[in-house]
Design an enzyme around this catalytic site. Structure first.
Site, PDB file in Angstrom:
ATOM      1  CG  HIS A 218      -4.499  -0.193 -10.572  1.00 35.45           C
ATOM      2  ND1 HIS A 218      -4.617  -1.233  -9.686  1.00 35.45           N
ATOM      3  CD2 HIS A 218      -3.211  -0.206 -10.981  1.00 35.45           C
ATOM      4  CE1 HIS A 218      -3.464  -1.853  -9.586  1.00 35.45           C
ATOM      5  NE2 HIS A 218      -2.591  -1.252 -10.357  1.00 35.45           N
ATOM      6  CE1 TYR A 222       1.918  -1.122  -8.679  1.00 36.12           C
ATOM      7  CE2 TYR A 222      -0.076  -0.703  -9.928  1.00 36.12           C
ATOM      8  CZ  TYR A 222       0.832  -1.589  -9.370  1.00 36.12           C
ATOM      9  OH  TYR A 222       0.651  -2.919  -9.508  1.00 36.12           O
ATOM     10  CG  HIS A 372      -5.409  -7.684  -1.949  1.00 43.22           C
ATOM     11  ND1 HIS A 372      -4.129  -8.020  -2.328  1.00 43.22           N
ATOM     12  CD2 HIS A 372      -5.707  -6.537  -2.623  1.00 43.22           C
ATOM     13  CE1 HIS A 372      -3.683  -7.118  -3.199  1.00 43.22           C
ATOM     14  NE2 HIS A 372      -4.619  -6.209  -3.385  1.00 43.22           N
ATOM     15  CG  PHE A 373      -7.261  -3.168   0.316  1.00 40.37           C
ATOM     16  CD1 PHE A 373      -7.317  -2.476   1.511  1.00 40.37           C
ATOM     17  CD2 PHE A 373      -8.442  -3.429  -0.363  1.00 40.37           C
ATOM     18  CE1 PHE A 373      -8.516  -2.069   2.034  1.00 40.37           C
ATOM     19  CE2 PHE A 373      -9.649  -3.028   0.159  1.00 40.37           C
ATOM     20  CZ  PHE A 373      -9.684  -2.342   1.364  1.00 40.37           C
ATOM     21  CG  HIS A 374      -6.162  -3.743   5.753  1.00 36.74           C
ATOM     22  ND1 HIS A 374      -7.394  -3.896   5.198  1.00 36.74           N
ATOM     23  CD2 HIS A 374      -6.241  -2.617   6.521  1.00 36.74           C
ATOM     24  CE1 HIS A 374      -8.192  -2.929   5.605  1.00 36.74           C
ATOM     25  NE2 HIS A 374      -7.521  -2.135   6.410  1.00 36.74           N
ATOM     26  NE  ARG A 435     -14.521  -3.729  -0.015  1.00 33.12           N
ATOM     27  CZ  ARG A 435     -13.814  -2.945  -0.842  1.00 33.12           C
ATOM     28  NH1 ARG A 435     -13.713  -3.267  -2.114  1.00 33.12           N
ATOM     29  NH2 ARG A 435     -13.219  -1.856  -0.405  1.00 33.12           N
ATOM     30  NE  ARG A 436     -16.252   0.082   0.049  1.00 34.61           N
ATOM     31  CZ  ARG A 436     -16.065   0.816  -1.027  1.00 34.61           C
ATOM     32  NH1 ARG A 436     -16.876   0.714  -2.045  1.00 34.61           N
ATOM     33  NH2 ARG A 436     -15.081   1.678  -1.086  1.00 34.61           N
TER      34      ARG A 436
HETATM   35  C1  HEM Z   1      -5.764  -0.655  13.368  1.00 34.71           C
HETATM   36  C2  HEM Z   1      -5.578  -0.707  12.084  1.00 34.71           C
HETATM   37  C3  HEM Z   1      -6.660  -1.024  11.077  1.00 34.71           C
HETATM   38  C4  HEM Z   1      -7.791  -1.781  11.228  1.00 34.71           C
HETATM   39  C5  HEM Z   1      -8.248  -2.540  12.450  1.00 34.71           C
HETATM   40  C6  HEM Z   1      -8.489  -1.734   9.961  1.00 34.71           C
HETATM   41  C7  HEM Z   1      -9.692  -2.375   9.701  1.00 34.71           C
HETATM   42  C8  HEM Z   1     -10.409  -2.302   8.525  1.00 34.71           C
HETATM   43  C9  HEM Z   1     -11.601  -3.064   8.211  1.00 34.71           C
HETATM   44  C10 HEM Z   1     -12.253  -4.089   9.103  1.00 34.71           C
HETATM   45  C11 HEM Z   1     -12.001  -2.696   6.970  1.00 34.71           C
HETATM   46  C12 HEM Z   1     -13.178  -3.250   6.180  1.00 34.71           C
HETATM   47  C13 HEM Z   1     -14.486  -2.708   6.591  1.00 34.71           C
HETATM   48  C14 HEM Z   1     -15.605  -3.127   5.661  1.00 34.71           C
HETATM   49  O1  HEM Z   1     -15.355  -3.397   4.469  1.00 34.71           O
HETATM   50  O2  HEM Z   1     -16.758  -3.168   6.128  1.00 34.71           O
HETATM   51  C15 HEM Z   1     -11.079  -1.689   6.502  1.00 34.71           C
HETATM   52  C16 HEM Z   1     -11.163  -1.053   5.288  1.00 34.71           C
HETATM   53  C17 HEM Z   1     -10.162  -0.259   4.751  1.00 34.71           C
HETATM   54  N1  HEM Z   1      -8.937   0.047   5.343  1.00 34.71           N
HETATM   55 FE1  HEM Z   1      -8.345  -0.469   7.201  1.00 34.71          FE
HETATM   56  N2  HEM Z   1      -7.780  -0.973   9.075  1.00 34.71           N
HETATM   57  C18 HEM Z   1      -6.649  -0.524   9.721  1.00 34.71           C
HETATM   58  C19 HEM Z   1      -5.641   0.250   9.190  1.00 34.71           C
HETATM   59  C20 HEM Z   1      -5.620   0.715   7.880  1.00 34.71           C
HETATM   60  C21 HEM Z   1      -4.538   1.452   7.295  1.00 34.71           C
HETATM   61  C22 HEM Z   1      -3.250   1.835   8.006  1.00 34.71           C
HETATM   62  C23 HEM Z   1      -4.901   1.731   6.017  1.00 34.71           C
HETATM   63  C24 HEM Z   1      -4.168   2.474   4.938  1.00 34.71           C
HETATM   64  C25 HEM Z   1      -3.044   3.127   5.069  1.00 34.71           C
HETATM   65  C26 HEM Z   1      -6.225   1.190   5.807  1.00 34.71           C
HETATM   66  C27 HEM Z   1      -6.945   1.297   4.652  1.00 34.71           C
HETATM   67  C28 HEM Z   1      -8.223   0.820   4.463  1.00 34.71           C
HETATM   68  C29 HEM Z   1      -9.010   1.055   3.272  1.00 34.71           C
HETATM   69  C30 HEM Z   1      -8.586   1.848   2.030  1.00 34.71           C
HETATM   70  C31 HEM Z   1     -10.234   0.383   3.459  1.00 34.71           C
HETATM   71  C32 HEM Z   1     -11.391   0.292   2.465  1.00 34.71           C
HETATM   72  C33 HEM Z   1     -12.484   1.219   2.831  1.00 34.71           C
HETATM   73  C34 HEM Z   1     -13.693   1.014   1.954  1.00 34.71           C
HETATM   74  O3  HEM Z   1     -14.060  -0.128   1.646  1.00 34.71           O
HETATM   75  O4  HEM Z   1     -14.259   2.036   1.565  1.00 34.71           O
HETATM   76  N3  HEM Z   1      -6.625   0.562   6.959  1.00 34.71           N
HETATM   77  N4  HEM Z   1     -10.098  -1.472   7.463  1.00 34.71           N
HETATM   78 CU   LIG Z   2      -6.037  -2.134  -9.163  1.00 33.93          CU
END
Ligand code: HEM
Ligand SMILES: [Cu+2]
Length: 566
Positions: A218, A222, A372-374, A435-436
């Site tokens: 967490h 920050y 949320h976190f995006h 998710r995931r």
């Molecule tokens: C084109 C831009 C992006 C797309 C289309 C995208 C799409 C996604 C999707 C669909 C997931 C969920 C996948 C799942 O849970 O099965 C995901 C997870 C995530 N994304 Fe992105 N994302 C983008 C950019 C970013 C950026 C810029 C960041 C951070 C600076 C980011 C951080 C994360 C993180 C931390 C997760 C979680 C991974 C996990 O569950 O282990 N994403 N993204």
């Molecule tokens: Cu937190």
């Protein structure tokens, strides 16, 4: 101001390496939306597995990019405001540790030996080099704190009655949080995960590992966010053509972050059975405490923007919104920062849902979470990182920004993309979309018995948003690398816009010192975490053997079946 060649080169590398890797991170983001929308029904595409891609996506975007940038921006901020350069040898040591660590982890992920997602929860098991690489990256990223703290102490001796610049307070607060929280993940990696991954220990205490991870995890959010906050307080009002409404408000909110960033990690474990309700309740309440500095920030920034709009000729109550320099190509950083702020309103509101124990049970592990976190990490955090990277690079190198008119619309395109993308994910999450999960293999495959047609519109929406985001990111790469390859037109200098304060309150010693805050921080952390660790040790559950994501059977069950069948 002019800075040494060595520091310039260091900052270039610390911006260039993560932005180059980001191309892989963005590619996988797009691929995830394609898999999830059921366009692909396999477990892999172009020899890369879904979970391998998701690991690369999370690690590169959320850990590598953010850590490298925070260090580069910290060097720039300290050198600019305190007029002293960080220790050369220490800064390069930090750079090499981070780079070698990143390469080790990248090798493990790209070769498919570490598809454990960026949270690396056991019993998923990665190659030892993944854990070691992550540890080196993290240790490398806090080493500069010691050099900055030294510069600060010397500066303070020479200027005992001058308020420490707000951006310096922010940088030191941020890296103190980072230093404290990373101790837990270092312990997790070195004492629990590595010996287990090397095969020296048969099982692992999953609850303890998760609790240590979220002690770090967490605070990590920050650590992502505070560089953006520093820009919002100290740069944005100037770019808007106004002043920071209150300098003291900024200091109060930064110190509140110091107190409350770490002792709230258990809010990621509301569904973990081993931790008792009382601790969840306490940390849940502290989490609402973090909303306080966020609201202070929101009101202070709104007042600062209102002041700027009025100076630019607004006469009505909300007319100031229309007067801000949204499309001024010469002030493109404003566009990146305001774009992030717009997303953050939604990120913050959805975060309050997550922090509420009961509502959390509805959205836990659903697509709502990435929805949320995006709007936080891929919102204000990401936009301020890429905007500031371009700004620092272009200023330091003396090269003008390539395609400035396109550059200024990139953040708005990104905002539109994310709003569509996150609407799809959040809506999907509320109707149970997990998710995931590589949905294309099952739930979004009409030939599969698990096919769930309700999730067709939600995943399609996420796909549309994902395509727009990818397009915006592509334009950014063209602008950034185009700038890198263009000709120098002026002598490069380190210049950061500085917002004056409208209410520059007189120096209050309590808000210009770290000691009492560090003490209170320590006490709250102990109160919140000692009982959590006791619980994690008392109720470890059955020790977990190592799993890899492609096989539901523990790895070594054939070798030592008795061990796991007790
Ligand atoms: C084109 C831009 C992006 C797309 C289309 C995208 C799409 C996604 C999707 C669909 C997931 C969920 C996948 C799942 O849970 O099965 C995901 C997870 C995530 N994304 Fe992105 N994302 C983008 C950019 C970013 C950026 C810029 C960041 C951070 C600076 C980011 C951080 C994360 C993180 C931390 C997760 C979680 C991974 C996990 O569950 O282990 N994403 N993204
Ligand atoms: Cu937190």
């Amino acid at each position: 101001m002019h800075i040494s060649k060595s520091l310039k080169r260091l900052i270039y590398w610390e911006l260039g390496i993560p932005l180059t890797l980001l191309t892989i991170g963005i590619y996988h983001g797009l691929m995830q939306t394609i898999f999830r929308a059921g366009i692909i029904h396999q477990s892999y595409f172009a020899h890369l597995d879904y979970y391998q891609g998701l690991t690369l996506h999370g690690v590169i975007n959320a850990i590598v990019l953010t850590s490298f940038f925070a260090v580069a921006f910290g060097h720039a901020t300290i050198a600019f405001y305190l007029k002293r350069e960080p220790h050369k040898w220490v800064s390069w040591l930090s750079f090499w540790l981070m780079t070698v660590g990143t390469l080790m982890a990248a090798w493990a992920m790209l070769s498919g030996k570490a598809s454990v997602l960026y949270t690396f929860y056991p019993p998923l098991k990665a190659h030892p080099l993944f854990y070691l690489g992550a540890a080196l990256l993290i240790v490398g990223s806090w080493i500069p704190l010691f050099s900055w703290a030294n510069i600060y102490v010397r500066w303070k001796k020479e200027n005992p009655e001058t308020k420490t610049p707000l951006a310096v307070v922010g940088t030191l607060v941020n890296f103190t949080i980072w230093f404290v929280c990373t101790l837990a993940v270092a312990y997790e990696v070195l004492v629990l995960l590595l010996p287990w991954a090397m095969g020296w220990k048969a099982t692992i205490n999953v609850t303890l590992a998760r609790t240590l991870f979220w002690f770090f995890g967490h605070a990590l959010v920050y650590f992502w966010l505070l560089p953006a906050y520093i820009m919002y307080y100290t740069i944005l009002p100037k770019l808007a053509g106004g002043k920071l409404f209150s300098d003291l408000a900024g200091r109060i909110s930064l110190f509140l972050f110091l107190l409350l960033s770490v002792p709230v990690g258990v809010h990621h474990q509301f569904s973990d059975p081993s931790i008792s309700r009382g601790i969840k309740m306490f940390q849940g309440l502290l989490t609402f405490g973090v909303a306080l500095p966020s609201f202070i920030t929101a009101f202070t920034l709104a007042a600062s923007l209102e002041y700027a709009g009025k100076k630019r000729g607004s006469r009505t109550l909300l007319g100031f919104f229309a007067k801000l320099p949204y499309l001024d190509a010469g002030r493109y950083l404003f566009a990146y920062l305001i774009g992030g702020l717009i997303l953050f309103i939604f990120g913050g509101l959805t975060g309050i849902v997550n922090a509420s124990g009961v509502l959390n049970a509805v959205v836990h592990n659903t697509a709502w979470m990435p929805g949320h976190f995006h709007m936080t990490v891929a919102g204000p955090v990401f936009l301020s990182i890429i905007g500031m990277s371009l700004f620092l690079y272009s200023g330091l190198s003396g090269k003008p920004v390539f395609l400035p008119r396109i550059n200024v619309i990139i953040p708005y395109l990104w905002v539109i993309g994310i709003l569509i993308f996150s609407t799809g994910l959040s809506w999907g999450g509320l109707i149970g979309e997990p998710r995931r999960t590589n949905l294309g293999m099952t739930y979004l495959n009409p030939k599969n018995e698990l096919f769930t047609p309700e999730w067709v519109p939600t995943t399609m929406l996420a796909l549309c948003g994902g395509i727009i985001m990818t397009f915006a990111a592509l334009l950014f790469f063209i602008v950034f690398f185009g700038t890198m390859f263009s000709k120098k037109t002026s002598a490069g200098v380190l210049d950061i816009p500085v917002a004056e304060a409208l209410h520059d309150e007189k120096r209050i010693p309590l808000f210009d010192t770290f000691k009492p805050w560090l003490l209170i921080m320590g006490i709250i952390i102990l109160l919140a975490y000692v009982p959590a660790f006791i619980d994690a040790n008392k109720n470890p559950g059955p020790g977990a053997p190592p799993f890899t994501p492609d096989n539901p059977v523990p790895e070594k069950i054939s070798k030592a079946p008795d061990l796991y069948n007790q």
